[in-house]
Scaffold this active site. Structure first.
Site, PDB file in Angstrom:
ATOM      1  N   ASP A  20       0.824  -1.210   0.000  1.00  0.00           N
ATOM      2  CA  ASP A  20       0.000   0.000   0.000  1.00  0.00           C
ATOM      3  C   ASP A  20       0.859   1.261   0.000  1.00  0.00           C
ATOM      4  O   ASP A  20       1.983   1.252   0.508  1.00  0.00           O
ATOM      5  CB  ASP A  20      -0.926  -0.027   1.232  1.00  0.00           C
ATOM      6  CG  ASP A  20      -2.076   0.965   1.114  1.00  0.00           C
ATOM      7  OD1 ASP A  20      -2.434   1.349  -0.029  1.00  0.00           O
ATOM      8  OD2 ASP A  20      -2.615   1.359   2.158  1.00  0.00           O
ATOM      9  N   HIS A  37       2.228   3.584  -9.056  1.00  0.00           N
ATOM     10  CA  HIS A  37       2.043   2.152  -9.347  1.00  0.00           C
ATOM     11  C   HIS A  37       3.233   1.613 -10.144  1.00  0.00           C
ATOM     12  O   HIS A  37       3.687   0.492  -9.923  1.00  0.00           O
ATOM     13  CB  HIS A  37       0.736   1.924 -10.110  1.00  0.00           C
ATOM     14  CG  HIS A  37      -0.490   2.281  -9.303  1.00  0.00           C
ATOM     15  ND1 HIS A  37      -0.631   1.910  -7.984  1.00  0.00           N
ATOM     16  CD2 HIS A  37      -1.619   2.976  -9.629  1.00  0.00           C
ATOM     17  CE1 HIS A  37      -1.799   2.364  -7.525  1.00  0.00           C
ATOM     18  NE2 HIS A  37      -2.411   3.022  -8.496  1.00  0.00           N
ATOM     19  N   LEU A 131      10.925 -20.469  -4.967  1.00  0.00           N
ATOM     20  CA  LEU A 131       9.971 -19.547  -4.328  1.00  0.00           C
ATOM     21  C   LEU A 131       8.616 -19.698  -4.997  1.00  0.00           C
ATOM     22  O   LEU A 131       8.528 -19.730  -6.230  1.00  0.00           O
ATOM     23  CB  LEU A 131      10.458 -18.094  -4.504  1.00  0.00           C
ATOM     24  CG  LEU A 131       9.501 -16.994  -3.990  1.00  0.00           C
ATOM     25  CD1 LEU A 131       9.475 -16.979  -2.454  1.00  0.00           C
ATOM     26  CD2 LEU A 131       9.915 -15.613  -4.497  1.00  0.00           C
TER      27      LEU A 131
HETATM   28  C1  IPE Z   1      -5.358  -2.789  -0.169  1.00  0.00           C
HETATM   29  O1  IPE Z   1      -5.079  -1.437  -0.296  1.00  0.00           O
HETATM   30  C2  IPE Z   1      -5.279  -3.443  -1.513  1.00  0.00           C
HETATM   31  C3  IPE Z   1      -3.962  -3.496  -2.135  1.00  0.00           C
HETATM   32  C4  IPE Z   1      -2.837  -3.074  -1.611  1.00  0.00           C
HETATM   33  C5  IPE Z   1      -3.929  -4.083  -3.439  1.00  0.00           C
HETATM   34  P1  IPE Z   1      -6.232  -0.352  -0.403  1.00  0.00           P
HETATM   35  O2  IPE Z   1      -5.534   0.955  -0.526  1.00  0.00           O
HETATM   36  O3  IPE Z   1      -7.193  -0.710  -1.468  1.00  0.00           O
HETATM   37  O4  IPE Z   1      -6.949  -0.513   1.013  1.00  0.00           O
HETATM   38  P2  IPE Z   1      -7.857   0.510   1.813  1.00  0.00           P
HETATM   39  O5  IPE Z   1      -8.918   0.997   0.874  1.00  0.00           O
HETATM   40  O6  IPE Z   1      -6.964   1.633   2.257  1.00  0.00           O
HETATM   41  O7  IPE Z   1      -8.377  -0.283   2.965  1.00  0.00           O
HETATM   42  C1  IPE Z   2      -1.630   0.245  -3.355  1.00  0.00           C
HETATM   43  O1  IPE Z   2      -1.430   1.599  -3.382  1.00  0.00           O
HETATM   44  C2  IPE Z   2      -1.824  -0.340  -4.726  1.00  0.00           C
HETATM   45  C3  IPE Z   2      -3.209  -0.760  -5.008  1.00  0.00           C
HETATM   46  C4  IPE Z   2      -4.202  -0.729  -4.173  1.00  0.00           C
HETATM   47  C5  IPE Z   2      -3.447  -1.271  -6.329  1.00  0.00           C
HETATM   48  P1  IPE Z   2      -2.642   2.610  -3.354  1.00  0.00           P
HETATM   49  O2  IPE Z   2      -3.036   2.913  -4.761  1.00  0.00           O
HETATM   50  O3  IPE Z   2      -3.742   2.129  -2.486  1.00  0.00           O
HETATM   51  O4  IPE Z   2      -1.941   3.889  -2.718  1.00  0.00           O
HETATM   52  P2  IPE Z   2      -2.549   4.881  -1.663  1.00  0.00           P
HETATM   53  O5  IPE Z   2      -3.041   4.067  -0.507  1.00  0.00           O
HETATM   54  O6  IPE Z   2      -3.659   5.593  -2.355  1.00  0.00           O
HETATM   55  O7  IPE Z   2      -1.413   5.757  -1.317  1.00  0.00           O
HETATM   56 MG    MG Z   3      -4.175   2.365  -0.496  1.00  0.00          MG
END
Ligand code: IPE
Ligand code: IPE
Ligand code: MG
Length: 245
Positions: A20, A37, A131
């Site tokens: 995240d 990303h 792995l």
């Molecule tokens: C969880 O992150 C999903 C991934 C890292 C793929 P999110 O950013 O979607 O989670 P919330 O919405 O903060 O709970």
């Molecule tokens: C995690 O990073 C990747 C996915 C959920 C695909 P986020 O896109 O949730 O990044 P933040 O949480 O908005 O910073």
């Molecule tokens: Mg996120």
């Protein structure tokens, strides 16, 4: 090299990562979220390279949750485009490094071009033994649990028989999670591996995923090694001292 980790399976760790913070990493730099990303994919490559060298035998990463469909269509599209590019460019290297790639989650909603690349990569890397690298795409732990429940024979004689059938279904090949890492500062599970993480050690870091380096993984493992896993029993020292009676 030997590792003193306490793993449930005994032959290396199952580490799970909620990757995240990509969006915030980019926004802080004045960049579009997709740049975060893209940087996140680069971070993932470094972690997959490093993992087998530090006692990890299975790595499950959260790439796209079933709830992430709620994001703007453009962001969703970029995410699948990046996954596809990652697999196209990295599959051969994964194979050479004896890494087996697998996805978990629903397959029926993944865009066709990305799904083709997933299938190809799973096929090409199927013999990998160093792995097991599992990528959660369109994944929901609650869905996975509900599916396991409905696929196990309905007339299980008891709760414990049903539970062990589900456990087998949800953990076969990979085992339970030993260490669950979430980057990006949030302290929640967001519907990831709920069953498999029942006794996982949890590690939360403010580091945004694109900045998560092999050294950060080493730090998480070092902390993991200092934790005492009890699985509901009493501390080993207490047993030795006769304290369990
Ligand atoms: C969880 O992150 C999903 C991934 C890292 C793929 P999110 O950013 O979607 O989670 P919330 O919405 O903060 O709970
Ligand atoms: C995690 O990073 C990747 C996915 C959920 C695909 P986020 O896109 O949730 O990044 P933040 O949480 O908005 O910073
Ligand atoms: Mg996120």
């Amino acid at each position: 090299m030997s590792h003193n980790f306490t793993s449930q399976s005994g032959d290396g760790l199952h580490v799970a990562i909620i990757m995240d913070g990509n969006g915030r990493w980019a926004t802080r730099r004045g960049l579009p979220r997709v740049a975060g990303h893209r940087a996140g994919v680069a971070a993932l490559k470094r972690i997959v390279e490093h993992a087998p060298d530090v006692g990890i035998r299975a790595l499950t990463v959260y790439a796209f949750s079933a709830d992430n469909w709620a994001r703007p269509a453009g962001e969703v599209q970029s995410l699948f485009w990046l996954m596809r590019a990652f697999l196209r460019l990295e599959t051969e290297r994964l194979r050479q490094k004896s890494v087996r790639m697998q996805i978990i989650g629903r397959r029926d909603r993944i865009p066709a071009a990305a799904l083709r690349e997933v299938n190809r990569s799973e096929f090409v890397t199927a013999a990998g033994r160093r792995l097991l690298f599992r990528v959660a795409i369109d994944y929901s732990a609650r869905d996975a649990i509900a599916r396991a429940a409905s696929s196990s024979p309905a007339q299980e004689a008891s709760v414990s028989a049903a539970r062990s059938a589900m456990h087998h279904e949800l953990t076969r090949e990979v085992g339970e999670v030993d260490l669950l890492i979430r980057t990006g500062g949030e302290k929640r599970l967001s519907d990831f591996l709920l069953w498999e993480s029942a006794y996982a050690e949890l590690y939360f870091t403010d580091c945004m995923w694109p900045d998560f380096s092999p050294a950060e993984l080493d730090a998480a493992l070092a902390e993991f090694r200092h934790r005492e896993r009890r699985f509901g029993a009493v501390p080993t020292a207490a047993v030795a001292a006769g304290g369990s009676r």
